[in-house]
Design a protein around this motif. Sequence first.
Motif, mmCIF file in Angstrom:
data_model
loop_
_atom_site.group_PDB
_atom_site.id
_atom_site.type_symbol
_atom_site.label_atom_id
_atom_site.label_comp_id
_atom_site.label_asym_id
_atom_site.label_seq_id
_atom_site.Cartn_x
_atom_site.Cartn_y
_atom_site.Cartn_z
ATOM 1 N N ARG A 131 0.851 -1.191 0.000
ATOM 2 C CA ARG A 131 0.000 0.000 0.000
ATOM 3 C C ARG A 131 0.891 1.247 0.000
ATOM 4 O O ARG A 131 1.808 1.366 0.805
ATOM 5 C CB ARG A 131 -0.910 0.018 1.227
ATOM 6 N N THR A 132 0.594 2.179 -0.885
ATOM 7 C CA THR A 132 1.360 3.420 -0.963
ATOM 8 C C THR A 132 0.725 4.476 -0.066
ATOM 9 O O THR A 132 -0.459 4.389 0.271
ATOM 10 C CB THR A 132 1.420 3.933 -2.406
ATOM 11 N N ALA A 170 9.663 1.468 -3.970
ATOM 12 C CA ALA A 170 9.932 1.718 -2.557
ATOM 13 C C ALA A 170 9.502 0.489 -1.761
ATOM 14 O O ALA A 170 8.381 -0.006 -1.919
ATOM 15 C CB ALA A 170 9.176 2.952 -2.088
ATOM 16 N N GLY A 171 10.392 -0.006 -0.925
ATOM 17 C CA GLY A 171 10.100 -1.209 -0.167
ATOM 18 C C GLY A 171 9.183 -0.946 1.011
ATOM 19 O O GLY A 171 9.130 0.166 1.541
ATOM 20 N N PRO A 172 8.439 -1.964 1.443
ATOM 21 C CA PRO A 172 7.559 -1.787 2.602
ATOM 22 C C PRO A 172 8.338 -1.398 3.842
ATOM 23 O O PRO A 172 9.417 -1.936 4.115
ATOM 24 C CB PRO A 172 6.900 -3.165 2.756
ATOM 25 N N GLY A 173 7.790 -0.421 4.569
ATOM 26 C CA GLY A 173 8.479 0.126 5.729
ATOM 27 C C GLY A 173 9.209 1.414 5.426
ATOM 28 O O GLY A 173 9.669 2.099 6.349
ATOM 29 N N SER A 174 9.312 1.784 4.143
ATOM 30 C CA SER A 174 9.998 3.023 3.770
ATOM 31 C C SER A 174 9.166 4.229 4.197
ATOM 32 O O SER A 174 7.965 4.303 3.914
ATOM 33 C CB SER A 174 10.229 3.072 2.254
ATOM 34 N N LEU A 175 9.817 5.176 4.850
ATOM 35 C CA LEU A 175 9.167 6.413 5.276
ATOM 36 C C LEU A 175 9.492 7.510 4.267
ATOM 37 O O LEU A 175 10.659 7.795 3.994
ATOM 38 C CB LEU A 175 9.660 6.824 6.668
ATOM 39 N N THR A 176 8.455 8.144 3.696
ATOM 40 C CA THR A 176 8.639 9.206 2.717
ATOM 41 C C THR A 176 7.923 10.470 3.197
ATOM 42 O O THR A 176 7.268 10.472 4.245
ATOM 43 C CB THR A 176 8.075 8.789 1.354
ATOM 44 N N LEU A 177 8.033 11.525 2.415
ATOM 45 C CA LEU A 177 7.374 12.781 2.767
ATOM 46 C C LEU A 177 5.864 12.625 2.836
ATOM 47 O O LEU A 177 5.190 13.364 3.551
ATOM 48 C CB LEU A 177 7.743 13.857 1.739
ATOM 49 N N ARG A 178 5.322 11.685 2.086
ATOM 50 C CA ARG A 178 3.872 11.488 2.050
ATOM 51 C C ARG A 178 3.383 10.427 3.016
ATOM 52 O O ARG A 178 2.168 10.271 3.189
ATOM 53 C CB ARG A 178 3.431 11.122 0.628
#
Length: 286
Positions: A131-132, A170-178
């Motif tokens: 999930r994005t 982007a792999g699961p668990g990646s924290l991004t600005l969104r």
Amino acid sequence: MVGPGSASAHTAALANALVAVRRGLPVFPLSRAKQPAVPSPHRTDWPRIPCRGECGRVGHGVYDATLDPDAVRALFAAAPWATGYGIACMRPAHHLIGIDLDVKTGTAGLAAFRALAAGLGFALPATVTVRTPSGGSHLWLTGPPGIHVPNSASRLAPGIDVRGTGGYLAGPGSLTLRGTYRLAPGSPQRPAPVPGALLALLTQPLRRPAPSIGTAWSPRARALVRFVAASRPGERNARLFWAACRAYESGHGEDTAGALIAAAAATGLPRREAAATVYSAGRYGR
């Protein structure tokens, strides 16, 4: 500078990346902007020479992706601001193909993918689903080795993007600005093989429109656009920069910039990179 909470996010991203490596997925660190976190060693080179890691240094984005745990730790150590990790597509062991189903206004990627599956006659596979932060989904599929799957945006249908050769997810668990990428509840642990009918569609070569050349331009300006359009991988950026410099020197830079960018994009150079090269050539030419 590493901000508050970034150290823990960095540690979590490294831990998640190492889990992915143990599952046979080559990884590299991402920033909060979902971009490669390790700076390019060629950012001050001029003119820019395309390099995919042949120089032996790190900082080549998806081409840094590795299955070596020690190399992954070294990459993250070089980018302490990294809060996520990218997974390189179409690389051993799984030769991952990513189907990005978007939910932007006016599109419904999942509905479009279901319609595509029905039209091609294949069933939607039960596969790894991420999930994005925007509410969309990444479907992971495995492809056979030795094939080329072009990256594309809305080529199959509106709201469906494809991550293939040279692309990454982007792999699961990646924290991004969104927000954070997360495994969907009940998601399988292993990606499913790509259906044959879908693979046939994915491997069709992209048809790029030929750049338009202004009929009122001088023969010199038209020749520069054709020169860029004839570029081959490994020389595209250098040829574009040279042509743009000549265009600005002759007074045709502003008129031909758009066509030069379009010509470079038609050869496969990312449009954003082409635009930056032409802009830099404009400064140099002036």
